[in-house]
Structures are given as C-alpha cells and as structure tokens.
Design a protein around this motif. Structure first.
Motif, PDB file in Angstrom:
ATOM      1  N   UNK A 151       0.839  -1.202   0.000  1.00  0.00           N
ATOM      2  CA  UNK A 151       0.000   0.000   0.000  1.00  0.00           C
ATOM      3  C   UNK A 151       0.875   1.254   0.000  1.00  0.00           C
ATOM      4  N   UNK A 152       1.896   1.256   0.859  1.00  0.00           N
ATOM      5  CA  UNK A 152       2.782   2.432   0.929  1.00  0.00           C
ATOM      6  C   UNK A 152       3.537   2.639  -0.385  1.00  0.00           C
ATOM      7  N   UNK A 208      -7.678  -3.716  -0.745  1.00  0.00           N
ATOM      8  CA  UNK A 208      -8.793  -3.605   0.212  1.00  0.00           C
ATOM      9  C   UNK A 208      -9.338  -5.011   0.502  1.00  0.00           C
ATOM     10  N   UNK A 209      -9.532  -5.300   1.747  1.00  0.00           N
ATOM     11  CA  UNK A 209     -10.071  -6.630   2.105  1.00  0.00           C
ATOM     12  C   UNK A 209      -9.273  -7.263   3.217  1.00  0.00           C
ATOM     13  N   UNK A 210      -9.192  -8.586   3.187  1.00  0.00           N
ATOM     14  CA  UNK A 210      -8.466  -9.280   4.250  1.00  0.00           C
ATOM     15  C   UNK A 210      -6.999  -9.459   3.871  1.00  0.00           C
ATOM     16  N   UNK A 224      -8.611  -7.382   8.641  1.00  0.00           N
ATOM     17  CA  UNK A 224      -9.060  -6.455   7.596  1.00  0.00           C
ATOM     18  C   UNK A 224      -8.042  -5.340   7.328  1.00  0.00           C
ATOM     19  N   UNK A 225      -7.928  -4.997   6.042  1.00  0.00           N
ATOM     20  CA  UNK A 225      -6.985  -3.930   5.659  1.00  0.00           C
ATOM     21  C   UNK A 225      -7.715  -2.928   4.761  1.00  0.00           C
ATOM     22  N   UNK A 226      -7.571  -1.665   5.083  1.00  0.00           N
ATOM     23  CA  UNK A 226      -8.153  -0.561   4.306  1.00  0.00           C
ATOM     24  C   UNK A 226      -9.660  -0.724   4.078  1.00  0.00           C
ATOM     25  N   UNK A 269     -18.899  -4.766   4.485  1.00  0.00           N
ATOM     26  CA  UNK A 269     -19.005  -5.338   3.123  1.00  0.00           C
ATOM     27  C   UNK A 269     -17.656  -5.362   2.399  1.00  0.00           C
ATOM     28  N   UNK A 270     -16.710  -4.553   2.903  1.00  0.00           N
ATOM     29  CA  UNK A 270     -15.392  -4.527   2.249  1.00  0.00           C
ATOM     30  C   UNK A 270     -14.452  -5.598   2.807  1.00  0.00           C
ATOM     31  N   UNK A 271     -14.926  -6.336   3.786  1.00  0.00           N
ATOM     32  CA  UNK A 271     -14.090  -7.364   4.411  1.00  0.00           C
ATOM     33  C   UNK A 271     -13.563  -8.384   3.413  1.00  0.00           C
ATOM     34  N   UNK A 272     -14.377  -8.730   2.443  1.00  0.00           N
ATOM     35  CA  UNK A 272     -13.949  -9.698   1.414  1.00  0.00           C
ATOM     36  C   UNK A 272     -13.282  -9.022   0.241  1.00  0.00           C
ATOM     37  N   UNK A 273     -13.069  -7.732   0.330  1.00  0.00           N
ATOM     38  CA  UNK A 273     -12.451  -6.993  -0.776  1.00  0.00           C
ATOM     39  C   UNK A 273     -13.489  -6.477  -1.747  1.00  0.00           C
TER      40      UNK A 273
END
Lengths: 170, 513
Positions: A44-45, B179-181, B188-190, B196-200
């Motif tokens: 990401x960075x 975005x997602x896991x 979770x990331x971003x 709903x964004x958990x799975x990307x």
C-alpha cells in the motif's frame, strides 16, 4: 479552464489524496506488522508512493511548461478525440451537470429500491433516464421501461433464483 | 491423452455447445453496436456466469469476445464508425465498398478473414501453451514477482499518452486491490470499518463501473450534445457478384490473411500491445506488399482481410501469457482472468496440472467458437446489420439498467451497485484526464498474486534485501522492468521535443510560404 490548469488540479488532488492515505488511512486501517514476512502496509505504501512521485513529476513538467511558455492547447473542445483517426481517446472537459443527470437518479434508485421495492423504483428510474437521454415519446418510454423491468425481474427471480432487492408486491 | 479426450468431450456437451453458440451470437450483436466492445460485453455478462459451470462460463465469455471482435467490423463497414478500436483499419476499405453497394461482400470478407485468423491463432495457442507452461513451472516466487512487476510496467503505457499517468493508474489499481483481508495476518486492511469490504472489492462491480458505465456516461455526453442518427448506407446490392465473395476472391488474398494472422499472433502474445496495433501493422504490411497498392483505402478486400485476420488472431494468442504465466496481456483477457478467479481457479502454468481436463475443454470451446462464428456470421449477417440501427434512446437505458442490476447479481447486495456507480464516476474522470483504466484494472486483478509472491520471497529469504539479486531470471526481469520504465520516459521526452520542434518549424514554414 486550460489543459495545464486541469492537469495541475488533477495532479495536486492526487498528491493530496496520497498524503491523506499515507498519513491517516494506511496507518489506521492496516494491521500491525506480525513479525515475519513483509509488512501488510508495504505494498500500500509503495503504491501510494508511486502515485505521489508520478504526480509530482507531472507537476514539475507542467510547471516547466508554464515557465517556458510552452504551448499545450490553451482551450480544447469537449470531444477532441474526434480529430484523431481511431477516435477512442476520450480526453476532454468534464461536464459535471451531465454526470449529475445520470448519477443522481442512479443513487436515488439505490435508496428507493430499499423502500418501495424493485418494480416501482426501477420503472420510475428508467422513465427518468429516458427523459434525460432525450426521449419524449411517452408510450415508447413506458413500453421500454415495463419490458426491461419485467425481463430482468424474470431473469433474476426465475432464471438465477436471486432475491429481488427491496420489499416485494408479489 | 485421456484428459484431452475427456476435455474435448466436455466441450461437446449440449450445455457447453449452447452457451458457446449464444456467446458468439450475443458477441456479434453487441460488437456491431458502436461503442460497445468485447471487454465491456464481458464485464456486463460476467455476473450471469456465476450460475454456470466453469467450462460453460469460460466458453460463453470466449465466444462473446470472439463474436464482439467480428461484430466491431459490422459498424466499421456499414457506418465507418468502428464498433471496436481494432476495427478502425477495417473501416478504411469497408466503408468505400459499402458506398459502392458492396457492403455485404465487405462483411463476408471480414467474416472469413476473422475466422481464418482466429482458427490459426487458436491452433498456435493449443500447440504451444502447454509446453511453455511446463517450462514456466520452474519459476519461483522471485520470478513471478519480477514478471508481474514487468507486466504492470508494460501495461501502464496502455490507453494513455503518459507513462506517469499510466503508473498512477496502475498504482491506484494495486491499492484498490489491497482492500479486504490481508493474507498473512487474516485481518481487515483498508476496509474503513465497512463490513461489506471485508472480502475486498468484487471484480464485477469494479469492472462494470470502469468499463461499461463510465463508457456509457461518455457516450451519452456526446449523444446529448451532438445527437445520433447515423444511417446505414446501401448495403445489400441486388447483384449477386456485389453481394457474394467467391472462392477465387478469398483465396487470392490467402498470403495476406496468413501474414495478418501471424502478425496478430505475435502481437497478441506480447502483453500490452493489443489488437489495434496488430490490425494497423498488418494493414500497413499488406499495403506495402500488395500489387494493388492504390486500391487500399478505396475499397480493397485485401485491406479488410489484413485488418480482420490480424485483430481476430489476437483473441486466442493473447491467452498465451495468461495460460503460460498467469498474466493478462490485454483488457479482454484480464476480464477472462477475473472470470477464472470467480470460478475458483488461478490462471497460470499450474492450470495444466491441476485442471487439465478443463483446459482441454476450453480449447474445444475455443475451436467451437470459431466454427460458430463462421456459421452465425454466414447465416445471420443481415440480422446483425440491424443491430447498428438500434436507437440510442432505447439502447442506453438498457445498458445502464443492465450495469446496475448486473452489479447486484454477483453477490445479491445493493452495496455492489454503489461500488459500481463509484467506479463509474472514477472511470469517467480517468477517461477525461487520460488515466489508463486498463492499467488500473490489470493492477487490481494482479495485486493479490503479486503480494503473495512478495510475501513468499520475503519469508523464504528471511528479509534479505538482496533477495531479487540471487536468482538470475528474476534479476533479468527486474532489470528489464527498470529498462522499460526508463525507455518509456525517454520516448515521452523525445516525443515532446519532436512535437515542439514541429510546432516551431510549422509557423516558420508558413512565413516562408
């Protein structure tokens, strides 16, 4: 607005967006380094770094162009691509009114489906969209809306067995 | 050998035959409509493939793509408005023939040239993909990471005039794909705490928004400002010789078709170049080598054959990097890669090992799609010509509503419709500001594999910073990546200088005149 001004604003927005991501979003919404492998924030960075670096490079180029008095086209048409033989580049002026004309009904459709259900919301949406596109034949618009709503209803419900969004009349 | 027969038999099952046939028919119809191209059609139809088996889904999408490539020639010939960018060269000779009342003959030449290019290219794909994939199996995570970096760099140059904007788009795609896991920590990331964004972000709404919805927004802008109303010229002459294409006429152009096919295969196999390049290159070569050079641009069947054989050959050959290395060479293949992933498969050399029967089934579907294209094109030409006349006020609402409900179909979640609309707006701005949505999408699709390879390299090398310099192939690929970036920057600077020099010369010349 000139092309230099538009590109400058776009690049400045990218730099601002990138800084926001680097300083707030990535540190806040990325898991901590687990102690092995690469940090979850690394890619990401790096991605944001590339975005900022490239936007800065473009800004420097634009700044040099401005000081050197170089001539990017001062004013351009809405569809400059038509001068090109292939005709598939779509660079040009942004028409926010046009964008709003089609995005706002779409967003309202999302909200309306939850309250009034798929059939009425989709029907009204299609009538509005056809009006904005320029159709003034009410009978044709009504037939197109009814047929389209019905076909997708049948495909979703009976073809794929997908739950129809929102409350159902039948 | 058993696998090969089993795979080919699978492709001959009634369901597979039906979906490949339907895919080709819809593809020709959609490709004929100016402004709707193969990748856009794939994006619109991916949601319904959720409900198919992997073989029928891929067969359907491959048929759709092949059909759309030929369909693009219909509007190019009849309206001089290429339905797809690669059909632009076809319009140079097709439209003059239409004006002479020989539109049907031009379309038949385009059809048979497309089929010829397609069959040859599919044959080459079948012959070389599996052996090359066997070699590619020796690649480790370092090489995969370096290869994807190279592919992203090459692809960053597509669809934009600036490598800076291409790299920004690719980096933005990578970011959206993160975005997602997170794969190592499984946290979770971003996701900004949006569950709903958990799975990307799902590929379907992103692709529909970027490819279809934003394109329709742009087309609607043009339509509402300028209006539509192009009419088909005199296509169907009553004279038989003006309508039909004789064997002699076709086979006299066989050298051009073969040359075009091999140009298409070569260009398609290289990531980043795409069908328009093949089409223009083949047309140029055909013109240079033809005995009737002066006929080009005035209605030459050879010109149509050169363009169509080359661009259709790209369809199958662009799958070579996908099957061998797991890298999409162009947008249509990136969408196909997405379809593979939706059905739980990771395209790449391992597919020949893990899903051998399916791969041979796909080969069978590819060949069937070529056969169906010939049959559907031959008997349905007049019907498909009607597609170019669908009024915009009917067509656009259909496409917009299909975009919206298609996004919903994937996960039956209105959140995905919101994602589609957001990416529709992002796509609109990307097109207006000349940021490559192709680079964005390919970055978005490739980032999970890229990050996985990076994690493997870092873990295996125990955080050794020289990890990429220990394996010669990876080192060479990384060097090539930096060379490509440097070369593209240099070309951009040089092109800018040449452009300015021309501008300085032009007024001087005017003054002299």
């Amino acid at each position: 607005m000139t092309r230099i001004q538009r590109e400058t604003i776009a690049n400045l927005m990218i730099v601002g967006f990138g800084i926001l991501l680097l300083t707030w979003a990535i540190p806040t919404y990325t898991p901590a380094y687990p102690g092995y492998g690469a940090s979850p924030a690394l890619v990401a960075n790096v991605s944001v770094g590339v975005m900022i670096a490239m936007a800065c490079l473009s800004l420097v180029r634009l700044l040099l162009a401005r000081f050197a008095g170089k001539t990017l086209p001062a004013e351009e048409g809405q569809f400059p691509e038509e001068a090109q033989s292939t005709g598939f580049t779509q660079v040009g002026r942004v028409n926010l009114l046009h964008l709003a004309r089609f995005i706002i009904p779409s967003v309202l459709l999302l909200a309306a489906i939850e309250y009034v259900g798929y059939v009425p919301a989709a029907f009204v949406f299609l009538m509005v969209i056809q009006y904005f596109i320029g159709s003034r034949k009410w009978l044709q618009s009504t037939v197109v809306s009814i047929v389209l709503v019905a076909v997708l209803y049948i495909v979703m419900r009976y073809g794929f067995g997908v739950p129809i969004p929102g409350p159902q009349l039948f | 050998m058993e696998m090969i027969f089993a795979g080919l038999l699978d492709s001959l099952s009634p369901a597979s035959l039906m979906f490949v046939f339907t895919g080709v028919a819809i593809g020709v119809m959609i490709g004929a409509i100016p402004g709707i191209n193969g990748p856009m059609a794939i994006a619109l139809f991916i949601p319904i493939t959720y409900y198919m088996t992997p073989l029928t889904a891929i067969g359907f999408l491959v048929g759709l793509n092949k059909g759309a490539f030929f369909g693009g020639a219909i509007s190019a010939v009849l309206l001089r408005t290429p339905g797809t960018p690669e059909a632009a060269a076809t319009s140079w000779d097709g439209y003059p023939l239409t004006q002479q009342g020989k539109g049907e003959k031009a379309l038949r030449m385009a059809l048979y040239s497309s089929v010829a290019g397609d069959v040859i290219s599919t044959g080459v794909l079948i012959a070389i993909a599996a052996p090359l994939a066997a070699v590619a199996l020796f690649m480790g995570p370092s090489e995969i990471f370096a290869l994807i970096s190279l592919a992203l760099t090459v692809i960053a140059g597509i669809g934009t005039n600036s490598i800076c904007r291409g790299l920004i788009a690719a980096a933005f795609g990578l970011l959206a794909g993160l975005i997602g896991t997170e794969p190592v920590t499984a946290l979770p990331r971003l996701t900004f705490d949006v569950y709903q964004l958990g799975g990307g972000l799902s590929l379907i709404p992103v692709a529909i928004g970027l490819l279809a919805f934003s394109e329709i927004l742009i087309q609607l802008e043009r339509f509402t400002v300028k209006g539509g109303g192009e009419h088909v010229a005199n296509v169907f002459s009553t004279k038989r010789e003006d309508r039909m294409l004789s064997f002699k006429e076709f086979f006299s152009k066989i050298k051009t078709l073969l040359r075009g096919s091999f140009i298409g295969i070569g260009v398609g196999a290289m990531p980043g170049l795409g069908a328009p390049v093949a089409s223009f290159m083949s047309y140029d070569q055909a013109q240079k080598r033809s005995r009737d050079k002066e006929e080009f641009g005035k209605g030459s069947l050879e010109g149509i054959g050169a363009s169509e054989s080359a661009n259709s050959a790209v369809v199958a050959s662009s799958m070579i990097p996908l099957f061998v290395l797991g890298i999409p060479g162009n947008l249509a293949v990136a969408m196909l890669m997405g379809a593979f992933m939706i059905h739980g498969m990771q395209p790449g050399p391992l597919m020949f090992k893990e899903n051998a029967q399916l791969m041979y089934g796909i080969y069978g579907s590819l060949l069937l799609a070529s056969l169906f294209l010939a049959v559907i094109g031959r008997f349905g030409l007049r019907l498909f010509c009607k597609a170019v006349e669908i009024p915009a006020v009917i067509l656009y609402p259909i496409v917009i509503f299909t975009c919206i409900m298609g996004s919903y179909l994937g996960r039956s979640d209105m959140f995905d419709v919101g994602v589609m609309l957001s990416f529709g707006v992002i796509g609109y701005f990307m097109r207006k500001f000349d940021f490559s949505y192709v680079a964005f999408l390919i970055g978005f699709i490739l980032v999970p594999e890229w990050e996985r390879a990076l994690q493997q390299v870092v873990i295996i090398s125990e955080n050794n910073p020289t990890m990429f310099f220990q394996r010669p192939v990876a080192m060479a690929l990384m060097a090539l990546t930096f060379f490509v970036i440097g070369k593209t920057f240099w070309n951009n600077i040089k092109a800018g200088r040449d452009c300015r020099a021309e501008k300085v010369k032009a007024p001087a010349k005017d003054e002299n005149d």
